[in-house]
Design a protein around this motif. Structure first.
Motif, mmCIF file in Angstrom:
data_model
loop_
_atom_site.group_PDB
_atom_site.id
_atom_site.type_symbol
_atom_site.label_atom_id
_atom_site.label_comp_id
_atom_site.label_asym_id
_atom_site.label_seq_id
_atom_site.Cartn_x
_atom_site.Cartn_y
_atom_site.Cartn_z
ATOM 1 N N VAL A 163 9.951 -5.669 9.026
ATOM 2 C CA VAL A 163 8.788 -4.798 8.790
ATOM 3 C C VAL A 163 8.006 -4.630 10.094
ATOM 4 O O VAL A 163 7.593 -3.522 10.459
ATOM 5 C CB VAL A 163 7.898 -5.380 7.674
ATOM 6 N N TYR A 164 7.840 -5.754 10.796
ATOM 7 C CA TYR A 164 7.161 -5.684 12.092
ATOM 8 C C TYR A 164 7.928 -4.750 13.043
ATOM 9 O O TYR A 164 7.334 -4.007 13.816
ATOM 10 C CB TYR A 164 7.076 -7.076 12.730
ATOM 11 N N GLY A 165 9.261 -4.823 12.985
ATOM 12 C CA GLY A 165 10.089 -3.992 13.866
ATOM 13 C C GLY A 165 9.804 -2.522 13.661
ATOM 14 O O GLY A 165 9.567 -1.773 14.622
ATOM 15 N N TYR A 166 9.788 -2.092 12.414
ATOM 16 C CA TYR A 166 9.523 -0.666 12.163
ATOM 17 C C TYR A 166 8.063 -0.315 12.391
ATOM 18 O O TYR A 166 7.729 0.814 12.758
ATOM 19 C CB TYR A 166 10.003 -0.290 10.758
ATOM 20 N N PHE A 167 7.177 -1.336 12.211
ATOM 21 C CA PHE A 167 5.769 -1.125 12.552
ATOM 22 C C PHE A 167 5.641 -0.814 14.049
ATOM 23 O O PHE A 167 4.900 0.094 14.458
ATOM 24 C CB PHE A 167 4.973 -2.386 12.186
ATOM 25 N N ALA A 168 6.422 -1.526 14.846
ATOM 26 C CA ALA A 168 6.410 -1.281 16.292
ATOM 27 C C ALA A 168 6.937 0.121 16.596
ATOM 28 O O ALA A 168 6.336 0.889 17.346
ATOM 29 C CB ALA A 168 7.245 -2.340 17.015
ATOM 30 N N LEU A 169 8.067 0.458 15.975
ATOM 31 C CA LEU A 169 8.745 1.720 16.293
ATOM 32 C C LEU A 169 7.959 2.934 15.789
ATOM 33 O O LEU A 169 7.830 3.944 16.483
ATOM 34 C CB LEU A 169 10.150 1.707 15.672
ATOM 35 N N LEU A 170 7.425 2.823 14.580
ATOM 36 C CA LEU A 170 6.847 4.002 13.929
ATOM 37 C C LEU A 170 5.334 4.088 14.052
ATOM 38 O O LEU A 170 4.748 5.133 13.805
ATOM 39 C CB LEU A 170 7.231 4.011 12.438
ATOM 40 N N PHE A 171 4.678 2.976 14.414
ATOM 41 C CA PHE A 171 3.221 3.035 14.563
ATOM 42 C C PHE A 171 2.793 2.748 16.001
ATOM 43 O O PHE A 171 2.071 3.535 16.619
ATOM 44 C CB PHE A 171 2.549 2.041 13.614
#
Lengths: 262, 313
Positions: B139-147
């Motif tokens: 979740v953190y990974g996509y938080f980094a990528l998308l936010f």
């Protein structure tokens, strides 16, 4: 009228109560503490001696839900007044605790730190030396100033705590059973030191040791729980130490100092 | 009352027997504890052995030399490029960013919780902070990528690539924030109250007391938090695999894409790999390097902490 007089006392309390929540740990204390004398507060365990002492430098402020009614006057100012800064109060009323609590820093830094935060701008080396001399510790530690304070013995640590207190030049030094964690020889040195210190400072000492009170103090306040069963402590007798120990007015004081109680 | 006295007065209810006794319960427990201790050491040693063994195969390859491994800056074992540095630098850069974010924030949060917050506020805030630690790293990974990446692009402009080390590092910092703040708070709370009182009695303000007396006294505990934080950041895989970029890239620009050691291992081992190829054994060399980097960083932090820690008691 009274407030405009030049105050003759180091501390004067007027109708002082200390509460923890709704519980009055100390009630109705009226004391006049003489300048440059040693005043002892004695009494059985749990009668509010330390609480009263801590009311004199607002240390009880850190106990949640504690508050004070009445007045504690220092040079005519009520230290619980609404425009009073407790930090400034503590800069003028130092404290030595039951268990030696030097900072985990070097011996030098233990003294320099307090002076520095209090805005000392002078010669720090000189201040450190004079404070350590004042606490009768200089000769023992002058070659160890860089060492951690916790390498000293308990008695030396306690004298270091006294040294750091006099380094900030307070008017009054509060001592909360300062020798109760020390051996007899260290205790004797602290007691001798108190006689030196009272030339320049007013000293108030809490002790559960009546012989100590008799040896070191000029005045003694005898505390006891109130008779009404409220578990609230108060000063039942206050006068010259000589009188308290030889000719007490209150029967309870007599029982206590002669060892029939407590 | 009468009855109690008779029981206590009967001193002969147990005959005097001072001979050695067998206590099987004691020895069973003792052996179980011993086995658990040995087992954890054994597992660690076995992992290091396995890593070393496979990595040795890699270094035994005639094309691979230590000079190439440490002396060149391109990593593409399939075509004979064996410079480890692009993977190491990106690991160090993302971890440094993570510590740069989490250490000051975590320390501030822990100081607030232990020195300023009321007991009520602390008992409400600490569990909430610890929930952060329970969020899955994907979740953190996509938080980094998308936010985080779009945010960085908005602030720093087009120079920020879609995959970049800064975004992954910042989010890793957010991930280890609860760890640092929670462990630091424990360390600060463990500082004896008498030290605080001593400082207050000297006329210190709350800030002076917290920062100059309590914090230094808690330094060894805070250091332990920092070490664990660094280890987490260096070893973190999912966030960097998703957001930092796929492909080794020797760069010191945090806004560029660059693959870390962990990200590289995850990506390559996710594909088709046959045993004993150079691609396969190279992964063990990377893993060994990762192990060494973590070890060295731990040793460095430990040394720094020992130098500055203040002993009380």
């Amino acid at each position: 009228m009274q407030n405009t007089q030049i105050p003759e006392y180091a501390i004067e309390t007027k109708n002082l109560f200390v509460f923890y929540g709704s519980f009055a740990a100390v009630s109705e204390v009226n004391l006049k503490i003489e300048k440059q004398k040693v005043t002892a507060i004695i009494g059985p365990s749990g009668c509010g001696k330390s609480t009263l002492l801590r009311a004199f430098n607002r240390m009880n402020d850190f106990v949640p839900s504690s508050y004070v009614t009445g007045e504690v006057l220092m040079r005519g100012q009520n230290i619980y007044g609404s425009n009073i800064d407790p930090v400034e109060v503590r800069r003028n009323i130092g404290m030595v605790f039951q268990k030696p609590n030097p900072f985990p820093k070097s011996i030098y830094e233990n003294i320099a730190w307090g002076a520095r935060i209090n805005g000392f701008k002078g010669n720090m080396d000189e201040l450190v030396e004079q404070s350590l001399r004042g606490a009768a510790l200089w000769e023992e530690v002058k070659d160890l100033l860089k060492k951690n304070a916790y390498e000293l013995s308990g008695g030396q640590q306690q004298r270091l705590c006294i040294a750091r207190t006099i380094a900030i030049q307070p008017d009054i030094i509060l001592m909360d059973e300062p020798a109760s964690a020390l051996d007899p020889i260290s205790t004797l040195r602290i007691e001798e030191l108190m006689q030196e210190l009272k030339k320049n400072y007013t000293i108030i000492i809490v002790t559960h040791n009546m012989q100590q009170a008799a040896r070191v103090s000029d005045y003694t306040a005898m505390m006891m729980l109130e008779k009404d069963g409220s578990r609230s402590g108060t000063v039942i007798e206050f006068s010259e130490t000589k009188k308290i120990f030889t000719n007490p007015k209150d029967k309870r004081t007599e029982d206590y100092v002669t060892g029939r109680f407590g | 009352m009468k009855q109690e006295n008779t029981i206590l007065e009967n001193k002969n209810f147990r005959p005097l027997d001072l001979k050695k006794k067998m206590r099987p319960g004691e020895s069973v427990i003792q052996s179980l504890l011993f086995i658990s201790g040995v087992l954890s050491v054994f597992i660690t040693v076995a992992i290091v052995y396995e890593l070393g063994k496979e990595a040795l195969l890699f270094f035994n390859n005639p094309d691979v030399t230590l000079a190439k491994f440490f002396g060149t800056t391109r990593w593409q074992p399939g075509i004979g490029l064996f410079g480890i540095w692009p993977l190491v630098t990106s690991t160090l850069i993302t971890s440094a960013i993570a510590i740069f974010v989490s250490l000051p924030l975590g320390l501030a949060a822990s100081l607030f919780l232990s020195e300023y917050a009321s007991p009520k506020a602390r008992s409400a805030l600490k569990p909430i902070l610890e929930i952060l630690a329970g969020i899955p790293t994907v979740v953190y990974g996509y938080f980094a990528l998308l936010f985080m990446t779009p945010l960085l692009q908005k602030i720093f402009g087009e120079g920020v690539q879609v995959y970049n080390m800064a975004s992954a590092g910042i989010v890793m910092g957010i991930m280890i924030l609860p760890l640092i703040s929670s462990m630091s708070e424990d360390a600060l709370s463990a500082v004896p109250r008498v030290l605080r009182e001593g400082a207050y009695a000297m006329g210190a303000t709350k800030f002076e007391t917290s920062l100059q007396v309590v914090l230094p006294a808690a330094l060894s505990g805070i250091g332990a938090a920092l070490i664990i934080g660094i280890s987490r950041a260096v070893g973190e895989t999912m966030i960097v695999a998703i957001a930092a970029g796929a492909g080794p890239n020797f760069t010191f620009d945090p806004f560029k894409a660059a693959e870390t050691m962990t990200g590289h291992i995850a990506r390559i081992s996710g594909g088709d790999l046959s045993y004993n190829t150079i691609d396969y054994t190279s992964l063990f060399a990377v893993a060994l390097m990762l192990f060494l980097v973590t070890l060295v960083l731990n040793l460095i932090s430990q040394t720094i902490i020992n130098r500055f820690r203040q002993r009380y008691e």
